[in-house]
Write a protein that holds these residues in place. Structure first.
Motif, PDB file in Angstrom:
ATOM      1  N   VAL A   4      43.898  79.687  66.294  1.00 55.69           N
ATOM      2  CA  VAL A   4      43.621  81.000  66.875  1.00 55.69           C
ATOM      3  C   VAL A   4      43.540  82.027  65.753  1.00 55.69           C
ATOM      4  O   VAL A   4      44.511  82.235  65.017  1.00 55.69           O
ATOM      5  CB  VAL A   4      44.709  81.411  67.888  1.00 55.69           C
ATOM      6  N   SER A   5      42.390  82.664  65.606  1.00 56.77           N
ATOM      7  CA  SER A   5      42.170  83.635  64.534  1.00 56.77           C
ATOM      8  C   SER A   5      42.022  85.037  65.098  1.00 56.77           C
ATOM      9  O   SER A   5      41.400  85.236  66.150  1.00 56.77           O
ATOM     10  CB  SER A   5      40.903  83.281  63.739  1.00 56.77           C
ATOM     11  N   ASP A   6      42.584  86.009  64.379  1.00 62.43           N
ATOM     12  CA  ASP A   6      42.450  87.412  64.782  1.00 62.43           C
ATOM     13  C   ASP A   6      41.010  87.876  64.611  1.00 62.43           C
ATOM     14  O   ASP A   6      40.323  87.501  63.656  1.00 62.43           O
ATOM     15  CB  ASP A   6      43.354  88.298  63.926  1.00 62.43           C
ATOM     16  N   LEU A   7      40.579  88.726  65.513  1.00 59.76           N
ATOM     17  CA  LEU A   7      39.252  89.332  65.451  1.00 59.76           C
ATOM     18  C   LEU A   7      39.427  90.842  65.399  1.00 59.76           C
ATOM     19  O   LEU A   7      39.812  91.467  66.386  1.00 59.76           O
ATOM     20  CB  LEU A   7      38.437  88.915  66.676  1.00 59.76           C
ATOM     21  N   TYR A   8      39.194  91.416  64.228  1.00 60.74           N
ATOM     22  CA  TYR A   8      39.300  92.863  64.033  1.00 60.74           C
ATOM     23  C   TYR A   8      37.928  93.426  63.680  1.00 60.74           C
ATOM     24  O   TYR A   8      37.038  92.690  63.238  1.00 60.74           O
ATOM     25  CB  TYR A   8      40.248  93.186  62.873  1.00 60.74           C
ATOM     26  N   ALA A   9      37.765  94.737  63.831  1.00 56.19           N
ATOM     27  CA  ALA A   9      36.569  95.384  63.299  1.00 56.19           C
ATOM     28  C   ALA A   9      36.532  95.119  61.792  1.00 56.19           C
ATOM     29  O   ALA A   9      37.493  95.388  61.078  1.00 56.19           O
ATOM     30  CB  ALA A   9      36.609  96.884  63.571  1.00 56.19           C
ATOM     31  N   GLY A  10      35.431  94.555  61.323  1.00 57.92           N
ATOM     32  CA  GLY A  10      35.300  94.184  59.922  1.00 57.92           C
ATOM     33  C   GLY A  10      35.454  92.692  59.656  1.00 57.92           C
ATOM     34  O   GLY A  10      35.123  92.220  58.571  1.00 57.92           O
ATOM     35  N   ARG A  53      39.412  71.361  78.122  1.00 61.01           N
ATOM     36  CA  ARG A  53      38.024  71.371  77.666  1.00 61.01           C
ATOM     37  C   ARG A  53      37.913  71.219  76.153  1.00 61.01           C
ATOM     38  O   ARG A  53      36.932  71.645  75.547  1.00 61.01           O
ATOM     39  CB  ARG A  53      37.324  72.647  78.152  1.00 61.01           C
ATOM     40  N   GLY A  54      38.932  70.621  75.552  1.00 63.43           N
ATOM     41  CA  GLY A  54      38.830  70.255  74.143  1.00 63.43           C
ATOM     42  C   GLY A  54      39.503  71.175  73.155  1.00 63.43           C
ATOM     43  O   GLY A  54      39.388  70.973  71.955  1.00 63.43           O
ATOM     44  N   SER A  55      40.174  72.224  73.643  1.00 61.23           N
ATOM     45  CA  SER A  55      40.906  73.154  72.760  1.00 61.23           C
ATOM     46  C   SER A  55      40.035  73.672  71.616  1.00 61.23           C
ATOM     47  O   SER A  55      40.254  73.373  70.441  1.00 61.23           O
ATOM     48  CB  SER A  55      42.156  72.474  72.190  1.00 61.23           C
ATOM     49  N   PRO A  56      39.003  74.452  71.922  1.00 59.58           N
ATOM     50  CA  PRO A  56      38.128  74.984  70.867  1.00 59.58           C
ATOM     51  C   PRO A  56      38.871  75.970  69.972  1.00 59.58           C
ATOM     52  O   PRO A  56      39.911  76.512  70.357  1.00 59.58           O
ATOM     53  CB  PRO A  56      37.041  75.713  71.660  1.00 59.58           C
ATOM     54  N   HIS A  57      38.332  76.186  68.759  1.00 60.34           N
ATOM     55  CA  HIS A  57      38.905  77.230  67.898  1.00 60.34           C
ATOM     56  C   HIS A  57      38.589  78.585  68.535  1.00 60.34           C
ATOM     57  O   HIS A  57      37.479  78.815  69.027  1.00 60.34           O
ATOM     58  CB  HIS A  57      38.314  77.174  66.492  1.00 60.34           C
ATOM     59  N   ILE A  58      39.551  79.492  68.517  1.00 64.34           N
ATOM     60  CA  ILE A  58      39.411  80.773  69.200  1.00 64.34           C
ATOM     61  C   ILE A  58      39.510  81.911  68.194  1.00 64.34           C
ATOM     62  O   ILE A  58      40.484  82.011  67.437  1.00 64.34           O
ATOM     63  CB  ILE A  58      40.506  80.943  70.276  1.00 64.34           C
ATOM     64  N   TYR A  59      38.494  82.758  68.170  1.00 67.10           N
ATOM     65  CA  TYR A  59      38.500  84.003  67.402  1.00 67.10           C
ATOM     66  C   TYR A  59      38.592  85.120  68.446  1.00 67.10           C
ATOM     67  O   TYR A  59      37.635  85.351  69.191  1.00 67.10           O
ATOM     68  CB  TYR A  59      37.217  84.157  66.591  1.00 67.10           C
ATOM     69  N   THR A  60      39.709  85.821  68.492  1.00 72.10           N
ATOM     70  CA  THR A  60      39.887  86.735  69.623  1.00 72.10           C
ATOM     71  C   THR A  60      40.676  87.986  69.266  1.00 72.10           C
ATOM     72  O   THR A  60      41.428  88.028  68.288  1.00 72.10           O
ATOM     73  CB  THR A  60      40.557  85.989  70.803  1.00 72.10           C
ATOM     74  N   ILE A  65      30.122  83.064  72.883  1.00 71.97           N
ATOM     75  CA  ILE A  65      30.396  84.461  72.531  1.00 71.97           C
ATOM     76  C   ILE A  65      30.544  85.229  73.835  1.00 71.97           C
ATOM     77  O   ILE A  65      29.608  85.301  74.643  1.00 71.97           O
ATOM     78  CB  ILE A  65      29.256  85.040  71.679  1.00 71.97           C
ATOM     79  N   CYS A  66      31.729  85.791  74.062  1.00 72.58           N
ATOM     80  CA  CYS A  66      32.016  86.399  75.366  1.00 72.58           C
ATOM     81  C   CYS A  66      32.629  87.785  75.201  1.00 72.58           C
ATOM     82  O   CYS A  66      33.182  88.121  74.157  1.00 72.58           O
ATOM     83  CB  CYS A  66      32.945  85.497  76.177  1.00 72.58           C
ATOM     84  N   GLY A  67      32.513  88.574  76.273  1.00 71.39           N
ATOM     85  CA  GLY A  67      33.078  89.917  76.251  1.00 71.39           C
ATOM     86  C   GLY A  67      34.522  89.927  76.697  1.00 71.39           C
ATOM     87  O   GLY A  67      35.417  90.291  75.937  1.00 71.39           O
ATOM     88  N   CYS A  68      34.779  89.513  77.939  1.00 74.07           N
ATOM     89  CA  CYS A  68      36.141  89.518  78.498  1.00 74.07           C
ATOM     90  C   CYS A  68      36.485  88.267  79.297  1.00 74.07           C
ATOM     91  O   CYS A  68      37.659  88.020  79.550  1.00 74.07           O
ATOM     92  CB  CYS A  68      36.341  90.729  79.408  1.00 74.07           C
ATOM     93  N   SER A  77      33.869  76.432  69.539  1.00 77.61           N
ATOM     94  CA  SER A  77      34.518  77.693  69.155  1.00 77.61           C
ATOM     95  C   SER A  77      34.229  78.741  70.226  1.00 77.61           C
ATOM     96  O   SER A  77      33.199  78.684  70.902  1.00 77.61           O
ATOM     97  CB  SER A  77      34.005  78.206  67.804  1.00 77.61           C
ATOM     98  N   ILE A  78      35.148  79.693  70.337  1.00 76.80           N
ATOM     99  CA  ILE A  78      34.975  80.836  71.235  1.00 76.80           C
ATOM    100  C   ILE A  78      35.218  82.106  70.431  1.00 76.80           C
ATOM    101  O   ILE A  78      36.192  82.197  69.665  1.00 76.80           O
ATOM    102  CB  ILE A  78      35.960  80.778  72.413  1.00 76.80           C
ATOM    103  N   VAL A  79      34.322  83.073  70.574  1.00 78.90           N
ATOM    104  CA  VAL A  79      34.457  84.364  69.900  1.00 78.90           C
ATOM    105  C   VAL A  79      34.429  85.447  70.966  1.00 78.90           C
ATOM    106  O   VAL A  79      33.427  85.601  71.675  1.00 78.90           O
ATOM    107  CB  VAL A  79      33.323  84.599  68.879  1.00 78.90           C
ATOM    108  N   GLY A  80      35.527  86.202  71.100  1.00 78.35           N
ATOM    109  CA  GLY A  80      35.549  87.286  72.072  1.00 78.35           C
ATOM    110  C   GLY A  80      36.869  87.407  72.803  1.00 78.35           C
ATOM    111  O   GLY A  80      37.853  86.743  72.460  1.00 78.35           O
TER     112      GLY A  80
END
Length: 281
Positions: free
Chosen positions: A258-264, A230-237, A180-183, A205-208
């Motif tokens: 690659v999944s969109d990350l929106y408020a909500g 590094r294994g191509s993790p699923h990305i929520y960004t 879980i990362c900021g930028c 997975s990566i979220v951020g």
């Protein structure tokens, strides 16, 4: 017909324990603040980033967005109660990650632990250059230098050595670590390797945000190579990845990766008790 009361009670107790264990073996990450918001809702999408991590019966906020008013609006819409938040992690000192902290402070009656590295604690933001934590009377600051265990499945990774001294969080799930990362200002590769160095495996997975906004071909190319090697993790960004970065990611890894990350947006993860026991932390 006589009812066997003791059997009924045992069944009810057993069912309650099973339900409780099932609840605690799941985790959710809810996006509170991002440039986009789920359509058809009163949620505000604006520059900034904030997540709410629900795991092990506790709520941890990761970053607080830019504007406190927007953060509090989105929390109200999503039925997030300020007093139920146990702690806050601030990834780094940029205003779009720490700007909502003051409003959150003002909305509470109890003290709140806030984790960040020393550089973030000393950061000055706003027109007048006020220290981030100045005047926050209900904040108890915790300095992050090394790995910090917050609960059975949630950890803070130490700040990445670089210009921005950025911290991340790691959630241990059944499929593997979630970063879980900021930028990721200083590169996603460093953040991922930090997880592998401690846990013995790369994040699944990566979220951020991945800080691809306004980036040239070199930065984008390096990010793509870092992820693939590094294994191509699923990305929520979302956030600082921006549409151009999303397009590059999907071209390289596919739409489903690659999944969109929106408020909500809410992401659910299954947990494993064994994974939390068998790690290097």
């Amino acid at each position: 017909m006589r009812r066997n009361t003791s059997e009924a009670v045992r069944f009810q107790i057993g069912f309650s324990i099973q339900s409780l264990m099932t609840h605690f073996m799941k985790a959710t990450i809810l996006c509170l603040y991002d440039e986009g918001a789920v359509e058809g809702t009163p949620l505000i999408g604006a520059r900034g980033f904030s997540l709410l991590i629900n795991v092990d019966g506790e709520q941890t906020m990761f970053d607080t967005g830019l504007r406190g008013r927007y953060l509090m609006n989105n929390m109200k819409v999503l039925k997030v109660v300020p007093e139920k938040i146990k702690r806050v992690i601030i990834s780094h000192g940029h205003s779009d990650h720490v700007g909502g902290l003051r409003k959150l402070n003002d909305s509470r009656t109890e003290y709140l632990k806030v984790f960040s590295d020393q550089k973030t604690f000393e950061t000055r933001t706003g027109i007048r250059g006020s220290p981030v934590f100045k005047g926050l009377t209900k904040i108890a600051h915790e300095h992050v230098e090394g790995w910090v265990r917050l609960s059975e499945h949630l950890y803070i990774a130490p700040p990445i050595s670089g210009e921005h001294s950025e911290c991340s969080a790691v959630l241990l799930t059944k499929r593997g670590p979630v970063l879980i990362c900021g930028c990721c200002h200083d590169g996603i590769g460093q953040c991922m390797d930090q997880v592998e160095d401690m846990l013995g495996r790369q994040p699944t997975s990566i979220v951020g945000g991945l800080h691809l906004s306004g980036s040239g071909h070199q930065r984008i190319g390096r990010t793509l190579e870092d992820l693939e090697s590094r294994g191509s993790p699923h990305i929520y960004t979302g956030h600082c990845t921006e549409p151009n970065g999303m397009t590059k990611l999907r071209t390289r890894f596919g739409l489903r990766a690659v999944s969109d990350l929106y408020a909500g947006t809410e992401i659910r993860f299954d947990l494993s008790h064994e994974n939390s026991k068998n790690n290097g932390l």
